[in-house]
Design a protein around this motif. Structure first.
Motif, PDB file in Angstrom:
ATOM      1  N   ASP A 180      92.683  98.833 -17.957  1.00 28.09           N
ATOM      2  CA  ASP A 180      93.454  97.606 -18.149  1.00 28.09           C
ATOM      3  C   ASP A 180      93.668  97.431 -19.646  1.00 28.09           C
ATOM      4  O   ASP A 180      92.727  97.598 -20.442  1.00 28.09           O
ATOM      5  CB  ASP A 180      92.694  96.398 -17.593  1.00 28.09           C
ATOM      6  N   VAL A 181      94.890  97.110 -20.024  1.00 30.46           N
ATOM      7  CA  VAL A 181      95.227  96.995 -21.441  1.00 30.46           C
ATOM      8  C   VAL A 181      95.426  95.525 -21.797  1.00 30.46           C
ATOM      9  O   VAL A 181      96.177  94.805 -21.128  1.00 30.46           O
ATOM     10  CB  VAL A 181      96.498  97.800 -21.768  1.00 30.46           C
ATOM     11  N   HIS A 182      94.735  95.081 -22.835  1.00 30.97           N
ATOM     12  CA  HIS A 182      94.824  93.697 -23.307  1.00 30.97           C
ATOM     13  C   HIS A 182      95.344  93.707 -24.741  1.00 30.97           C
ATOM     14  O   HIS A 182      95.013  94.601 -25.531  1.00 30.97           O
ATOM     15  CB  HIS A 182      93.443  93.036 -23.258  1.00 30.97           C
ATOM     16  N   TYR A 183      96.154  92.706 -25.093  1.00 35.36           N
ATOM     17  CA  TYR A 183      96.723  92.673 -26.438  1.00 35.36           C
ATOM     18  C   TYR A 183      96.658  91.247 -26.984  1.00 35.36           C
ATOM     19  O   TYR A 183      96.653  90.259 -26.241  1.00 35.36           O
ATOM     20  CB  TYR A 183      98.160  93.193 -26.435  1.00 35.36           C
ATOM     21  N   ALA A 184      96.584  91.178 -28.317  1.00 34.38           N
ATOM     22  CA  ALA A 184      96.467  89.859 -28.954  1.00 34.38           C
ATOM     23  C   ALA A 184      96.803  89.974 -30.436  1.00 34.38           C
ATOM     24  O   ALA A 184      96.603  91.026 -31.064  1.00 34.38           O
ATOM     25  CB  ALA A 184      95.050  89.307 -28.796  1.00 34.38           C
ATOM     26  N   TRP A 185      97.297  88.865 -30.984  1.00 34.49           N
ATOM     27  CA  TRP A 185      97.383  88.716 -32.438  1.00 34.49           C
ATOM     28  C   TRP A 185      95.999  88.324 -32.942  1.00 34.49           C
ATOM     29  O   TRP A 185      95.289  87.552 -32.304  1.00 34.49           O
ATOM     30  CB  TRP A 185      98.397  87.640 -32.818  1.00 34.49           C
ATOM     31  N   ALA A 186      95.619  88.841 -34.090  1.00 32.61           N
ATOM     32  CA  ALA A 186      94.275  88.569 -34.603  1.00 32.61           C
ATOM     33  C   ALA A 186      94.350  88.050 -36.030  1.00 32.61           C
ATOM     34  O   ALA A 186      95.225  88.455 -36.803  1.00 32.61           O
ATOM     35  CB  ALA A 186      93.437  89.844 -34.577  1.00 32.61           C
ATOM     36  N   PRO A 187      93.439  87.182 -36.402  1.00 31.28           N
ATOM     37  CA  PRO A 187      93.322  86.798 -37.808  1.00 31.28           C
ATOM     38  C   PRO A 187      92.712  87.959 -38.595  1.00 31.28           C
ATOM     39  O   PRO A 187      92.292  88.967 -38.015  1.00 31.28           O
ATOM     40  CB  PRO A 187      92.368  85.602 -37.757  1.00 31.28           C
ATOM     41  N   ASP A 188      92.659  87.850 -39.887  1.00 30.30           N
ATOM     42  CA  ASP A 188      92.045  88.879 -40.723  1.00 30.30           C
ATOM     43  C   ASP A 188      90.535  88.694 -40.662  1.00 30.30           C
ATOM     44  O   ASP A 188      89.923  88.030 -41.495  1.00 30.30           O
ATOM     45  CB  ASP A 188      92.560  88.758 -42.166  1.00 30.30           C
ATOM     46  N   ILE A 189      89.926  89.280 -39.644  1.00 26.41           N
ATOM     47  CA  ILE A 189      88.517  89.050 -39.332  1.00 26.41           C
ATOM     48  C   ILE A 189      87.631  90.131 -39.954  1.00 26.41           C
ATOM     49  O   ILE A 189      88.102  91.227 -40.271  1.00 26.41           O
ATOM     50  CB  ILE A 189      88.305  89.037 -37.803  1.00 26.41           C
ATOM     51  N   PRO A 190      86.327  89.867 -40.117  1.00 29.59           N
ATOM     52  CA  PRO A 190      85.406  90.939 -40.524  1.00 29.59           C
ATOM     53  C   PRO A 190      85.359  92.018 -39.435  1.00 29.59           C
ATOM     54  O   PRO A 190      85.369  91.721 -38.244  1.00 29.59           O
ATOM     55  CB  PRO A 190      84.056  90.219 -40.649  1.00 29.59           C
ATOM     56  N   LEU A 191      85.321  93.268 -39.848  1.00 30.14           N
ATOM     57  CA  LEU A 191      85.378  94.375 -38.902  1.00 30.14           C
ATOM     58  C   LEU A 191      84.028  95.076 -38.793  1.00 30.14           C
ATOM     59  O   LEU A 191      83.217  95.052 -39.719  1.00 30.14           O
ATOM     60  CB  LEU A 191      86.439  95.389 -39.333  1.00 30.14           C
ATOM     61  N   ALA A 192      83.824  95.728 -37.664  1.00 31.42           N
ATOM     62  CA  ALA A 192      82.656  96.584 -37.493  1.00 31.42           C
ATOM     63  C   ALA A 192      82.806  97.803 -38.405  1.00 31.42           C
ATOM     64  O   ALA A 192      83.927  98.151 -38.817  1.00 31.42           O
ATOM     65  CB  ALA A 192      82.542  97.014 -36.029  1.00 31.42           C
ATOM     66  N   PRO A 193      81.706  98.490 -38.726  1.00 32.50           N
ATOM     67  CA  PRO A 193      81.772  99.630 -39.649  1.00 32.50           C
ATOM     68  C   PRO A 193      82.724 100.744 -39.215  1.00 32.50           C
ATOM     69  O   PRO A 193      83.265 101.460 -40.058  1.00 32.50           O
ATOM     70  CB  PRO A 193      80.323 100.129 -39.691  1.00 32.50           C
ATOM     71  N   ASN A 194      82.930 100.882 -37.912  1.00 34.09           N
ATOM     72  CA  ASN A 194      83.785 101.962 -37.427  1.00 34.09           C
ATOM     73  C   ASN A 194      85.230 101.519 -37.208  1.00 34.09           C
ATOM     74  O   ASN A 194      86.048 102.301 -36.708  1.00 34.09           O
ATOM     75  CB  ASN A 194      83.238 102.529 -36.116  1.00 34.09           C
ATOM     76  N   GLN A 195      85.572 100.274 -37.581  1.00 40.02           N
ATOM     77  CA  GLN A 195      86.916  99.750 -37.340  1.00 40.02           C
ATOM     78  C   GLN A 195      87.690  99.624 -38.657  1.00 40.02           C
ATOM     79  O   GLN A 195      87.101  99.503 -39.731  1.00 40.02           O
ATOM     80  CB  GLN A 195      86.840  98.386 -36.657  1.00 40.02           C
TER      81      GLN A 195
END
Length: 354
Positions: free
Chosen positions: A308-323
């Protein structure tokens, strides 16, 4: 005497009918003294595992243009090699390719060993690949047996024992047939015969150079051999993929998967675990996630997958080390594995992001 005639007839046919392949030194070149490049033989054999010649050709040319020898490949960045491999599948091959290149560069001064046992000790090289390199690149009489050769031998000797049970018996025949003279050409001739004449369905027995000595043809078994044990049905797993874009510049959120496991070290969309029961929807962060209407379907070696594919607009959030965020004008879908390309194809429409 029969074995010698089979080898002689096959090599005579190969001399006039060898396939032209970008990694191959043909029989005329070889007779003129041109030697195969072990690097190109090794690279082609790794790429051809579970993959067709038609698909491999372009990947092989791209790799050898960018990394023309094993030392150049050994010094490549992991991420560059994985991106160049994207779409070829079975990504453990690419990881082992780099490991092997670095061992050869560091421990063998950039020169491939020629003997079977040493080749077998290298990362990602199994018995078939070791035999193919030893035989084709170094012209040593190692018996080589791939799927094409298994089919040819099964028909040639009318072996009714189903595969894979029959493999030891088939290997004995290949060992006996492999000549001391031109063993590399013999192995490639067997592969070509299986690929072009002794095909899985509707073999072209009327033009086969081995027809007169083929026990399968004599018994009208050419269309039923080799027999195979029934395969187990593949299970289906389910999961969720999450595609996010940063609102102020449209950048895409991607992550690099762990080094081991399926799609190891590949750049992908964030996703859930894949399970045989529908897993919980666990987005990578809170947002107004919407589900795309159709599932993305993909088949791996041992299971089918439905995402299942989900999509969204995101704020400029802190990322995980692998992202990381990938600018929209720098995203190259061709750098993504096939599954993730399918996700991008259904989710990239501008209509979804307006």
């Amino acid at each position: 005497m029969r074995d010698q005639k089979i080898s002689d007839d096959l090599l005579s046919w190969y001399d006039g009918n060898a396939r032209v392949l970008p990694w191959r030194i043909g029989p005329k070149e070889r007779a003129a003294g041109v030697q195969p490049d072990p690097y190109r033989i090794w690279l082609s054999e790794i790429m051809l595992q579970q993959t067709t010649v038609v698909v491999v050709r372009d990947y092989f040319r791209a790799f050898t243009t960018r990394w023309p020898n094993v030392s150049a490949l050994a010094k490549a960045e992991d991420s560059d090699v994985m991106a160049e491999w994207a779409g070829l599948g079975y990504y453990a091959r690419a990881r082992n390719l780099l490991k092997c290149a670095r061992v050869i560069d560091q421990d063998f001064a950039g020169q491939f060993p020629s003997d079977f046992e040493t080749l077998l000790s290298l990362p990602g090289i199994g018995p078939y690949t070791a035999a193919a390199i030893s035989s084709i690149a170094f012209n040593l009489p190692e018996p080589v047996m791939d799927g094409n050769i298994e089919r040819v031998i099964s028909r040639l000797f009318a072996i009714k024992t189903p595969l894979p049970t029959s493999k030891p018996e088939l290997f004995q025949h290949v060992t006996r047939l492999t000549p001391q003279n031109r063993p590399g050409d013999f192995a490639q001739a067997m592969m070509d015969l299986g690929a072009t004449i002794c095909k899985p369905r509707a073999p072209s027995c009327d033009i086969c150079p081995l027809r007169s000595g083929c026990a399968g043809f004599a018994a009208s078994l050419q269309n039923t051999l080799p027999e195979k044990l029934p395969k187990k049905a593949k299970p289906t797993r389910f999961g969720n993929a999450f595609v996010a874009r940063r609102r102020f510049d449209g950048a895409w959120l991607l992550e690099r998967r762990p080094p081991e496991g399926l799609l190891g070290n590949m750049v992908c969309w964030p996703s859930s675990t894949w399970a045989e029961l529908n897993p919980e929807v666990e987005p990578p962060f809170a947002a107004h996630w919407q589900r795309y209407g159709n599932q993305v379907k993909h088949t791996f070696t041992h299971f089918h997958l439905k995402l299942d594919v989900h999509y969204a607009w995101a704020p400029d959030i802190p990322l995980a080390p692998n992202q990381f965020w990938m600018p929209s004008d720098e995203l190259r879908p061709s750098d993504l594995p096939s599954l993730m390309r399918k996700v991008f194809k259904v989710i990239s429409s501008d209509d979804l992001w307006n």
